[in-house]
Design a protein around this motif. Structure first.
Motif, short mmCIF file in Angstrom:
data_model
loop_
_atom_site.label_atom_id
_atom_site.label_comp_id
_atom_site.label_asym_id
_atom_site.label_seq_id
_atom_site.Cartn_x
_atom_site.Cartn_y
_atom_site.Cartn_z
N LEU A 1 -2.44 10.71 12.23
CA LEU A 1 -2.90 9.12 12.32
C LEU A 1 -4.02 9.16 13.10
CD1 LEU A 1 -2.18 6.04 12.23
CD2 LEU A 1 -0.80 6.53 14.34
N GLU A 2 -4.32 9.85 14.38
CA GLU A 2 -5.47 10.04 15.07
C GLU A 2 -6.62 10.22 14.27
OE1 GLU A 2 -7.96 9.27 18.08
OE2 GLU A 2 -5.50 8.95 18.04
N GLU A 3 -6.62 11.34 13.17
CA GLU A 3 -7.66 11.68 12.40
C GLU A 3 -7.92 10.41 11.56
OE1 GLU A 3 -8.79 15.07 9.02
OE2 GLU A 3 -6.62 15.03 9.97
N LEU A 4 -7.09 9.86 10.88
CA LEU A 4 -7.27 8.51 10.02
C LEU A 4 -8.06 7.53 10.89
CD1 LEU A 4 -6.69 6.81 7.63
CD2 LEU A 4 -4.63 6.24 8.71
N LEU A 5 -7.61 7.26 12.23
CA LEU A 5 -8.20 6.10 12.96
C LEU A 5 -9.73 6.51 13.27
CD1 LEU A 5 -5.10 5.15 15.29
CD2 LEU A 5 -5.83 4.08 13.36
N SER A 6 -9.77 7.75 13.53
CA SER A 6 -11.13 8.45 14.01
C SER A 6 -12.01 7.97 12.82
CB SER A 6 -10.91 9.60 14.52
OG SER A 6 -12.35 10.23 14.57
N ASN A 7 -11.71 8.41 11.66
CA ASN A 7 -12.50 8.03 10.55
C ASN A 7 -12.81 6.69 10.12
OD1 ASN A 7 -12.54 11.01 9.95
ND2 ASN A 7 -10.65 10.87 8.64
N LYS A 8 -11.68 5.96 10.23
CA LYS A 8 -12.12 4.34 10.35
C LYS A 8 -12.94 3.90 11.45
CE LYS A 8 -9.42 3.69 6.56
NZ LYS A 8 -10.12 3.10 5.66
N ARG A 9 -12.91 4.29 12.71
CA ARG A 9 -13.98 4.12 13.69
C ARG A 9 -15.24 4.24 13.31
NH1 ARG A 9 -9.88 6.08 17.07
NH2 ARG A 9 -8.55 4.40 18.13
N THR A 10 -15.66 5.49 12.64
CA THR A 10 -16.79 5.84 12.24
C THR A 10 -17.18 4.81 10.90
OG1 THR A 10 -16.37 8.10 12.92
CG2 THR A 10 -18.25 7.68 11.17
N GLU A 11 -16.25 4.58 9.97
CA GLU A 11 -16.64 3.79 8.73
C GLU A 11 -16.84 2.30 9.48
OE1 GLU A 11 -13.64 4.03 6.08
OE2 GLU A 11 -13.77 6.07 5.65
N VAL B 1 -10.12 -1.71 14.41
CA VAL B 1 -9.11 -0.84 14.22
C VAL B 1 -7.68 -1.18 14.16
CG1 VAL B 1 -8.37 1.67 14.95
CG2 VAL B 1 -10.77 1.17 14.57
N ASN B 2 -7.69 -2.03 15.56
CA ASN B 2 -6.18 -2.66 16.11
C ASN B 2 -5.66 -3.66 14.94
OD1 ASN B 2 -6.29 -1.03 18.35
ND2 ASN B 2 -7.25 -2.60 19.57
N ILE B 3 -6.49 -4.31 14.49
CA ILE B 3 -6.37 -5.28 13.41
C ILE B 3 -5.63 -4.52 12.10
CG2 ILE B 3 -6.91 -7.11 11.80
CD1 ILE B 3 -8.64 -8.14 14.04
N TYR B 4 -6.27 -3.61 11.79
CA TYR B 4 -5.99 -2.58 10.79
C TYR B 4 -4.62 -1.94 10.82
CZ TYR B 4 -5.99 1.74 8.08
OH TYR B 4 -5.39 2.72 7.26
N GLN B 5 -4.38 -1.62 12.03
CA GLN B 5 -2.97 -0.83 12.13
C GLN B 5 -1.99 -2.05 12.12
OE1 GLN B 5 -2.47 2.35 15.38
NE2 GLN B 5 -4.64 1.34 15.92
N LEU B 6 -2.13 -3.19 12.48
CA LEU B 6 -1.22 -4.20 12.58
C LEU B 6 -0.93 -4.68 11.04
CD1 LEU B 6 -1.70 -6.40 15.58
CD2 LEU B 6 0.04 -4.88 15.35
N ASP C 1 -8.15 -5.47 5.91
CA ASP C 1 -6.86 -5.68 5.19
C ASP C 1 -6.09 -4.25 5.58
OD1 ASP C 1 -8.15 -3.87 3.74
OD2 ASP C 1 -7.85 -4.97 1.81
N SER C 2 -5.02 -4.28 4.93
CA SER C 2 -4.07 -3.03 5.24
C SER C 2 -4.85 -1.39 4.62
CB SER C 2 -2.78 -3.27 4.45
OG SER C 2 -2.76 -3.46 3.13
N THR C 3 -5.52 -1.75 3.65
CA THR C 3 -6.25 -0.46 3.37
C THR C 3 -7.45 -0.11 3.86
OG1 THR C 3 -7.61 -1.89 1.72
CG2 THR C 3 -5.42 -1.27 0.90
N GLY C 4 -7.94 -0.81 5.00
CA GLY C 4 -9.13 -0.34 5.86
C GLY C 4 -10.23 -0.99 5.35
N THR C 5 -10.31 -1.96 4.40
CA THR C 5 -11.75 -2.81 3.81
C THR C 5 -12.08 -3.73 4.89
OG1 THR C 5 -10.77 -1.88 1.70
CG2 THR C 5 -12.65 -3.63 1.92
N ILE C 6 -13.15 -3.78 5.01
CA ILE C 6 -13.97 -4.66 5.87
C ILE C 6 -14.50 -5.80 4.77
CG2 ILE C 6 -15.58 -5.48 7.44
CD1 ILE C 6 -15.24 -3.18 9.15
N PHE C 7 -14.37 -7.00 5.05
CA PHE C 7 -14.70 -8.10 3.95
C PHE C 7 -15.22 -9.35 4.73
CE2 PHE C 7 -10.20 -8.19 4.37
CZ PHE C 7 -9.82 -9.64 4.43
N ASP C 8 -15.80 -10.28 4.29
CA ASP C 8 -15.90 -11.59 4.83
C ASP C 8 -14.98 -12.35 5.10
OD1 ASP C 8 -18.77 -10.69 4.72
OD2 ASP C 8 -19.12 -11.85 2.91
N TYR C 9 -14.67 -12.86 6.14
CA TYR C 9 -13.50 -13.63 6.54
C TYR C 9 -13.31 -14.92 5.41
CZ TYR C 9 -10.26 -16.74 9.07
OH TYR C 9 -9.07 -17.45 9.42
#
Length: 384
Positions: free
Chosen positions: A168-178, A203-208, A267-275
């Motif tokens: 989980l820490e490795e996943l969140l670290s990669n998501k922070r970079t992206e 990152v916190n929104i992604y986890q929820l 969203d839940s897949t970690g994709t950032i998009f326009d609100y």
């Protein structure tokens, strides 16, 4: 003709009564059949295992049974309770004590002492000993031993939990970079501190979102958590005064929360998009469901169609994780319905169906019968 009967009165003289002419007569009837007797059962029942289960001075855990009895021969004392079958059990971890209460000298009590050297009962006007939390261990060796202590279940699960935490820490670290790269490209120039706050918020929104919360719920929850952490820091003295707290709170709400909520989402897949507003999301949901019903209902699903369905269902920001699972079960079932053309074998032998034909038995609700079908390979959705 009247009947005559001779009776003797109390004086010994015999009198004659006419039964037919007597106005009152009490007739006594004796039982002519013997009453049934009870049959003796020679087999005795097993004992109920009553009595004390834990004796004086032994350690007990919460919920552990101390005494089984019929009636309150022994009464529940401190840190114990009694069940409806008069079973006494512990409410706190400690040591068993049997004692008499001076205010009830004819009653015997059983209680749980929180420490080994604490007697029961307590003096009447003294405060009760209670557990309010943990005590600080001053000795370094004792503190190290307490920190390293764990149950057998915890010991066996420690490697798996540690591996999952590292993943989980490795996943969140990669998501922070992206996220840092994508957010800087979408929002433009910003200070390093502001960019880090926005990235951590995403990152916190992604986890929820991964656990099923909607975007609006996750945004509100993350904002609440950040302000609550600021309050804790103020109470601990990490923030100097209330003015600093309110300034940090206003900065986060204006420059981080409100600024990103109306522009970006994840969203839940970690994709950032326009609100998208809830109205826009609702319109988009109706369009996608209508397209799925028109293009992919009642037809054989190949690998290309399956990928198209997944892309529509997993459109960023449209459906929650729970709704995505529901749509996949409807439009991507493991086996297609029998009404889909090309999924039923016309002529087949149930005992020897032949190559490429699978025999299945389905209960028909209308006819209340079990029908046998031969399903072709087209009836099964391909797996990647």
């Amino acid at each position: 003709m009247s009947l005559l009967k001779s009776i003797a009165d109390l004086t010994g003289k015999t009198k004659t009564l006419s039964i037919g002419s007597a106005p009152y007569f009490n007739q006594v009837r004796n039982a002519t059949k013997r009453a049934a007797g009870s049959r003796t059962n020679k087999n005795d029942t097993a004992g109920r295992r009553l009595g004390p289960k834990v004796h004086e001075g032994n350690f007990v855990k919460p919920g552990q049974i101390i005494m089984r009895q019929r009636g309150t021969k022994i009464h529940p004392g401190e840190n114990t309770d009694i069940g409806r079958d008069h079973t006494i059990f512990a409410m706190e971890p400690g040591y068993v004590r049997f004692y008499y209460d001076p205010f009830h000298p004819l009653r015997k009590y059983v209680g749980v002492s929180l420490t080994r050297d604490l007697p029961l009962p307590h003096p009447h006007f003294s405060p009760r000993s209670r557990r309010f939390g943990y005590e600080q261990i001053i000795e370094p060796e004792a503190a190290k031993q307490e920190e390293g202590h764990m149950s057998r279940k915890e010991y066996l699960q420690t490697p798996e939990l540690k591996q999952k935490a590292e993943e989980l820490e490795e996943l969140l670290s990669n998501k922070r970079t992206e996220f840092k790269t994508e957010i800087s490209n979408k929002l433009g120039e910003s200070t390093e501190n502001l960019l880090n706050l926005i990235v951590e918020r995403m990152v916190n929104i992604y986890q929820l979102s991964r656990v099923g919360q909607s975007i609006e719920e996750a945004q509100a929850q993350v904002t609440f958590n950040y302000i609550y952490d600021l309050k804790l820091k103020l109470n601990r003295g990490e923030i100097k005064d209330a003015d600093s707290f309110y300034s940090l709170k206003e900065y986060y709400l204006n420059n981080v929360a409100n600024a990103t909520n109306s522009k970006l989402a994840v969203d839940s897949t970690g994709t950032i998009f326009d609100y998208l507003t809830p109205e826009q999301v609702q319109i988009k949901q109706a369009e996608i469901i209508k397209q799925l019903e028109n293009d992919f209902t009642g037809k054989i699903i190949k690998l290309e169609e399956k990928r198209s369905i997944l892309n529509l269902i997993e459109t960023p920001g449209i459906f929650t994780k729970e709704k995505q699972a529901q749509l996949k079960s409807v439009f991507l079932p493991r086996v297609l319905p029998v009404t889909v053309p090309g999924t039923i074998a016309d002529d087949f032998d149930p005992k020897k169906p032949g190559k490429g034909v699978t025999v299945v038995r389905i209960f028909d609700d209308k006819t209340k019968e079990v029908k046998t079908y031969g399903r072709t390979q087209n009836a099964f959705v391909p797996q990647e």
